[in-house]
Design a protein around this motif. Structure first.
Motif, PDB file in Angstrom:
ATOM      1  N   CYS A  25     -17.688  -6.413  -7.010  1.00  0.00           N
ATOM      2  CA  CYS A  25     -18.383  -6.097  -5.765  1.00  0.00           C
ATOM      3  C   CYS A  25     -17.829  -6.936  -4.604  1.00  0.00           C
ATOM      4  O   CYS A  25     -17.638  -6.430  -3.497  1.00  0.00           O
ATOM      5  N   ILE A  26     -17.558  -8.208  -4.862  1.00  0.00           N
ATOM      6  CA  ILE A  26     -17.001  -9.082  -3.823  1.00  0.00           C
ATOM      7  C   ILE A  26     -15.643  -8.576  -3.373  1.00  0.00           C
ATOM      8  O   ILE A  26     -15.399  -8.426  -2.172  1.00  0.00           O
ATOM      9  N   VAL A  27     -14.736  -8.312  -4.313  1.00  0.00           N
ATOM     10  CA  VAL A  27     -13.388  -7.877  -3.905  1.00  0.00           C
ATOM     11  C   VAL A  27     -13.424  -6.497  -3.268  1.00  0.00           C
ATOM     12  O   VAL A  27     -12.666  -6.230  -2.324  1.00  0.00           O
ATOM     13  N   ARG A  28     -14.309  -5.631  -3.733  1.00  0.00           N
ATOM     14  CA  ARG A  28     -14.438  -4.311  -3.102  1.00  0.00           C
ATOM     15  C   ARG A  28     -14.923  -4.455  -1.656  1.00  0.00           C
ATOM     16  O   ARG A  28     -14.421  -3.800  -0.745  1.00  0.00           O
ATOM     17  N   LYS A  84      -5.636  -4.919  -4.601  1.00  0.00           N
ATOM     18  CA  LYS A  84      -5.833  -3.882  -3.575  1.00  0.00           C
ATOM     19  C   LYS A  84      -5.458  -2.508  -4.130  1.00  0.00           C
ATOM     20  O   LYS A  84      -6.160  -1.520  -3.897  1.00  0.00           O
ATOM     21  N   ALA A  85      -4.358  -2.445  -4.879  1.00  0.00           N
ATOM     22  CA  ALA A  85      -3.931  -1.170  -5.475  1.00  0.00           C
ATOM     23  C   ALA A  85      -4.926  -0.681  -6.513  1.00  0.00           C
ATOM     24  O   ALA A  85      -5.234   0.515  -6.589  1.00  0.00           O
ATOM     25  N   LEU A  90      -9.637   2.908  -7.899  1.00  0.00           N
ATOM     26  CA  LEU A  90     -11.024   3.003  -8.354  1.00  0.00           C
ATOM     27  C   LEU A  90     -11.976   3.533  -7.296  1.00  0.00           C
ATOM     28  O   LEU A  90     -12.912   4.265  -7.611  1.00  0.00           O
ATOM     29  N   PHE A  91     -11.737   3.155  -6.032  1.00  0.00           N
ATOM     30  CA  PHE A  91     -12.738   3.410  -4.999  1.00  0.00           C
ATOM     31  C   PHE A  91     -12.207   4.110  -3.759  1.00  0.00           C
ATOM     32  O   PHE A  91     -12.868   4.092  -2.728  1.00  0.00           O
ATOM     33  N   SER A  92     -11.056   4.732  -3.834  1.00  0.00           N
ATOM     34  CA  SER A  92     -10.479   5.322  -2.618  1.00  0.00           C
ATOM     35  C   SER A  92     -11.397   6.373  -2.014  1.00  0.00           C
ATOM     36  O   SER A  92     -11.521   6.472  -0.797  1.00  0.00           O
ATOM     37  N   ASP A  93     -12.082   7.161  -2.821  1.00  0.00           N
ATOM     38  CA  ASP A  93     -13.006   8.166  -2.291  1.00  0.00           C
ATOM     39  C   ASP A  93     -14.169   7.507  -1.564  1.00  0.00           C
ATOM     40  O   ASP A  93     -14.563   7.942  -0.494  1.00  0.00           O
ATOM     41  N   THR A  94     -14.715   6.425  -2.135  1.00  0.00           N
ATOM     42  CA  THR A  94     -15.858   5.775  -1.499  1.00  0.00           C
ATOM     43  C   THR A  94     -15.441   5.034  -0.242  1.00  0.00           C
ATOM     44  O   THR A  94     -16.206   4.951   0.702  1.00  0.00           O
TER      45      THR A  94
END
Length: 104
Positions: A25-28, A84-85, A90-94
């Motif tokens: 969650c922190i890195v996201r 980052k990659a 994992l989360f590009s859509d969000t």
């Protein structure tokens, strides 16, 4: 083959560090927002400051994030391109959705 094994072990360690839900969650959050201080992270995560600090320490030790001091405040940013990659996969859509909604 030994060099490949060493590389795989390093990659596995990186994945272990970000695999914890709080650290992920922190890195996201850093990936989405660019930078952030501990108080903001604590409020978003709804966990004690000491918990956030422990997780930040593990991420710093792994070289995934860096902190910049400005007076008493430290602002953290994501610095590891591999992470980052991974987050992009994992989360590009969000990430795209939050930008469209103005949540960045």
């Amino acid at each position: 083959m030994i060099l490949d094994l060493k590389s795989l072990e390093e990659t596995a360690e990186l994945l272990k560090v970000i695999a914890h839900p709080v650290r992920l969650c922190i890195v996201r959050g850093l990936w989405r927002n660019g930078c952030c201080n501990v108080t903001h992270m604590q409020n978003c995560l709804d966990v004690p400051q000491s918990t956030v600090s422990q997780h930040l320490g593990k991420l710093r030790q792994a070289g995934i994030i860096e902190g910049e001091r400005n007076g008493l405040e430290i602002t953290y940013k994501l610095t590891d391109e591999r992470v980052k990659a991974i987050l992009c996969c994992l989360f590009s859509d969000t990430k795209d959705n939050s930008r469209k909604e103005g949540n960045d």
